[in-house]
Design a protein around this motif. Structure first.
Motif, PDB file in Angstrom:
ATOM      1  N   VAL A 181      -0.110 -17.232  -1.342  1.00 38.55           N
ATOM      2  CA  VAL A 181      -1.103 -16.957  -0.356  1.00 38.55           C
ATOM      3  C   VAL A 181      -2.362 -16.312  -1.233  1.00 38.55           C
ATOM      4  N   MET A 182      -3.544 -16.844  -0.671  1.00 40.05           N
ATOM      5  CA  MET A 182      -4.694 -16.250  -1.366  1.00 40.05           C
ATOM      6  C   MET A 182      -5.329 -15.162  -0.239  1.00 40.05           C
ATOM      7  N   PRO A 183      -5.473 -14.200  -0.671  1.00 43.80           N
ATOM      8  CA  PRO A 183      -5.937 -13.180   0.526  1.00 43.80           C
ATOM      9  C   PRO A 183      -7.449 -13.180   0.651  1.00 43.80           C
ATOM     10  N   VAL A 184      -8.014 -13.223   1.501  1.00 47.22           N
ATOM     11  CA  VAL A 184      -9.419 -13.485   1.848  1.00 47.22           C
ATOM     12  C   VAL A 184      -9.801 -12.345   2.959  1.00 47.22           C
ATOM     13  N   TRP A 185     -11.205 -11.667   2.835  1.00 46.54           N
ATOM     14  CA  TRP A 185     -11.472 -10.554   3.746  1.00 46.54           C
ATOM     15  C   TRP A 185     -12.851 -11.154   4.235  1.00 46.54           C
ATOM     16  N   SER A 186     -13.183 -10.400   5.424  1.00 50.29           N
ATOM     17  CA  SER A 186     -14.361 -10.678   5.940  1.00 50.29           C
ATOM     18  C   SER A 186     -15.722  -9.886   5.469  1.00 50.29           C
TER      19      SER A 186
ATOM     20  N   LEU B  25     -14.067  -4.450   2.497  1.00 46.15           N
ATOM     21  CA  LEU B  25     -12.647  -4.692   2.666  1.00 46.15           C
ATOM     22  C   LEU B  25     -11.987  -5.204   1.676  1.00 46.15           C
ATOM     23  N   ALA B  26     -12.518  -6.122   0.707  1.00 47.48           N
ATOM     24  CA  ALA B  26     -12.103  -6.667  -0.428  1.00 47.48           C
ATOM     25  C   ALA B  26     -11.845  -5.693  -1.536  1.00 47.48           C
ATOM     26  N   GLN B  27     -13.193  -4.770  -1.620  1.00 49.54           N
ATOM     27  CA  GLN B  27     -13.145  -3.884  -2.796  1.00 49.54           C
ATOM     28  C   GLN B  27     -12.058  -2.937  -2.847  1.00 49.54           C
ATOM     29  N   VAL B  28     -11.407  -2.273  -1.541  1.00 49.41           N
ATOM     30  CA  VAL B  28     -10.393  -1.478  -1.520  1.00 49.41           C
ATOM     31  C   VAL B  28      -9.128  -2.090  -2.276  1.00 49.41           C
ATOM     32  N   HIS B  29      -8.944  -3.334  -2.559  1.00 46.90           N
ATOM     33  CA  HIS B  29      -7.713  -3.981  -3.178  1.00 46.90           C
ATOM     34  C   HIS B  29      -7.945  -4.126  -4.793  1.00 46.90           C
ATOM     35  N   CYS B  30      -8.984  -3.360  -5.310  1.00 47.74           N
ATOM     36  CA  CYS B  30      -9.317  -3.900  -6.871  1.00 47.74           C
ATOM     37  C   CYS B  30      -8.668  -2.653  -7.600  1.00 47.74           C
ATOM     38  N   VAL B  31      -7.381  -2.224  -7.137  1.00 48.61           N
ATOM     39  CA  VAL B  31      -6.756  -1.158  -7.970  1.00 48.61           C
ATOM     40  C   VAL B  31      -5.551  -1.861  -8.616  1.00 48.61           C
TER      41      VAL B  31
ATOM     42  N   GLN C  16      -6.988  -4.504 -10.477  1.00 49.64           N
ATOM     43  CA  GLN C  16      -8.140  -3.874 -11.023  1.00 49.64           C
ATOM     44  C   GLN C  16      -9.319  -4.543 -12.031  1.00 49.64           C
ATOM     45  N   GLU C  17      -8.673  -5.520 -12.392  1.00 46.64           N
ATOM     46  CA  GLU C  17      -9.617  -6.455 -13.318  1.00 46.64           C
ATOM     47  C   GLU C  17     -10.311  -7.212 -12.434  1.00 46.64           C
ATOM     48  N   PHE C  18     -10.156  -7.477 -11.104  1.00 51.67           N
ATOM     49  CA  PHE C  18     -10.698  -8.404 -10.147  1.00 51.67           C
ATOM     50  C   PHE C  18     -11.750  -7.646  -9.502  1.00 51.67           C
ATOM     51  N   GLU C  19     -12.709  -8.273  -9.022  1.00 42.81           N
ATOM     52  CA  GLU C  19     -14.096  -7.871  -8.274  1.00 42.81           C
ATOM     53  C   GLU C  19     -14.128  -8.877  -6.898  1.00 42.81           C
ATOM     54  N   PRO C  20     -14.808  -8.322  -5.677  1.00 45.74           N
ATOM     55  CA  PRO C  20     -14.802  -9.015  -4.902  1.00 45.74           C
ATOM     56  C   PRO C  20     -16.055 -10.149  -5.105  1.00 45.74           C
ATOM     57  N   SER C  21     -15.673 -11.429  -4.605  1.00 44.69           N
ATOM     58  CA  SER C  21     -16.651 -12.560  -5.077  1.00 44.69           C
ATOM     59  C   SER C  21     -17.026 -13.327  -3.415  1.00 44.69           C
ATOM     60  N   GLU C  22     -17.981 -13.518  -3.266  1.00 44.09           N
ATOM     61  CA  GLU C  22     -18.432 -14.236  -2.055  1.00 44.09           C
ATOM     62  C   GLU C  22     -18.100 -15.777  -2.119  1.00 44.09           C
TER      63      GLU C  22
ATOM     64  N   VAL D  10      -1.559 -20.863   1.526  1.00 43.33           N
ATOM     65  CA  VAL D  10      -1.741 -20.363   2.679  1.00 43.33           C
ATOM     66  C   VAL D  10      -2.847 -19.283   2.535  1.00 43.33           C
ATOM     67  N   ILE D  11      -3.489 -18.844   3.580  1.00 44.08           N
ATOM     68  CA  ILE D  11      -4.567 -17.923   3.663  1.00 44.08           C
ATOM     69  C   ILE D  11      -4.008 -16.597   4.165  1.00 44.08           C
ATOM     70  N   GLY D  12      -4.298 -15.479   3.607  1.00 49.66           N
ATOM     71  CA  GLY D  12      -4.130 -14.266   4.099  1.00 49.66           C
ATOM     72  C   GLY D  12      -5.298 -13.473   4.555  1.00 49.66           C
ATOM     73  N   VAL D  13      -5.397 -13.294   6.005  1.00 46.09           N
ATOM     74  CA  VAL D  13      -6.625 -12.903   6.823  1.00 46.09           C
ATOM     75  C   VAL D  13      -6.838 -11.431   6.586  1.00 46.09           C
ATOM     76  N   ASN D  14      -7.811 -11.002   6.116  1.00 46.35           N
ATOM     77  CA  ASN D  14      -8.085  -9.566   5.995  1.00 46.35           C
ATOM     78  C   ASN D  14      -6.812  -8.931   5.558  1.00 46.35           C
ATOM     79  N   TRP D  15      -6.189  -9.287   4.482  1.00 45.69           N
ATOM     80  CA  TRP D  15      -5.094  -9.056   3.638  1.00 45.69           C
ATOM     81  C   TRP D  15      -5.210  -7.604   3.765  1.00 45.69           C
ATOM     82  N   ALA D  16      -3.867  -6.765   4.124  1.00 39.49           N
ATOM     83  CA  ALA D  16      -3.465  -5.488   4.180  1.00 39.49           C
ATOM     84  C   ALA D  16      -2.176  -5.123   3.193  1.00 39.49           C
TER      85      ALA D  16
END
Length: 121
Positions: free
Chosen positions: A47-52, A56-62, A66-72, A92-98
């Motif tokens: 699954v590839m998580p995506v956020w709107s 919302l994406a930034q919250v998951h950069c831990v 932690q080496e990742f950053e939100p990319s539009e 598959v796509i994870g929508v607004n992954w939590a």
């Protein structure tokens, strides 16, 4: 998760994505790799998580991300370039992954059709 909850999560995602005409995913800027992980809902699928939103994406950069950053990713780029590659890789796509709670995963074709519905006419 109920079908109603899934529809609500997707509807909120589309409403938030419509204004900016983009989605957000996590990318490692050094390697240019994207976050993709084992699907908790589909056997033998990733699954590839995506956020709107970027926030919302930034919250998951831990932790492990932690080496990742939100990319539009613009919706047009998603439909023109991403759709076929992800389809070929059976992602598959994870929508607004939590991390916890309701996780909605859609086949890439279904997700892309939903995105196409919010393009300006």
């Amino acid at each position: 998760m109920s079908e109603t909850n899934q529809r609500e999560i997707l509807a909120e995602f589309l409403t938030q994505s419509k204004t900016a005409q983009s989605v957000w995913a996590l990318q490692d800027k050094a390697s240019e790799d994207w976050v993709v992980l084992d699907s908790p809902n589909f056997e033998n699928a990733e699954v590839m998580p995506v956020w709107s939103t970027k926030e919302l994406a930034q919250v998951h950069c831990v932790q492990e991300w932690q080496e990742f950053e939100p990319s539009e990713i613009s919706i047009n780029d998603w439909l023109d370039y991403w759709l076929e590659d992800l389809k070929e890789d059976d992602i598959v796509i994870g929508v607004n992954w939590a991390e916890e709670g309701d996780i909605i995963e859609l086949e890439v074709t279904d997700f892309s059709q939903a995105l196409a519905s919010i393009l300006p006419v």
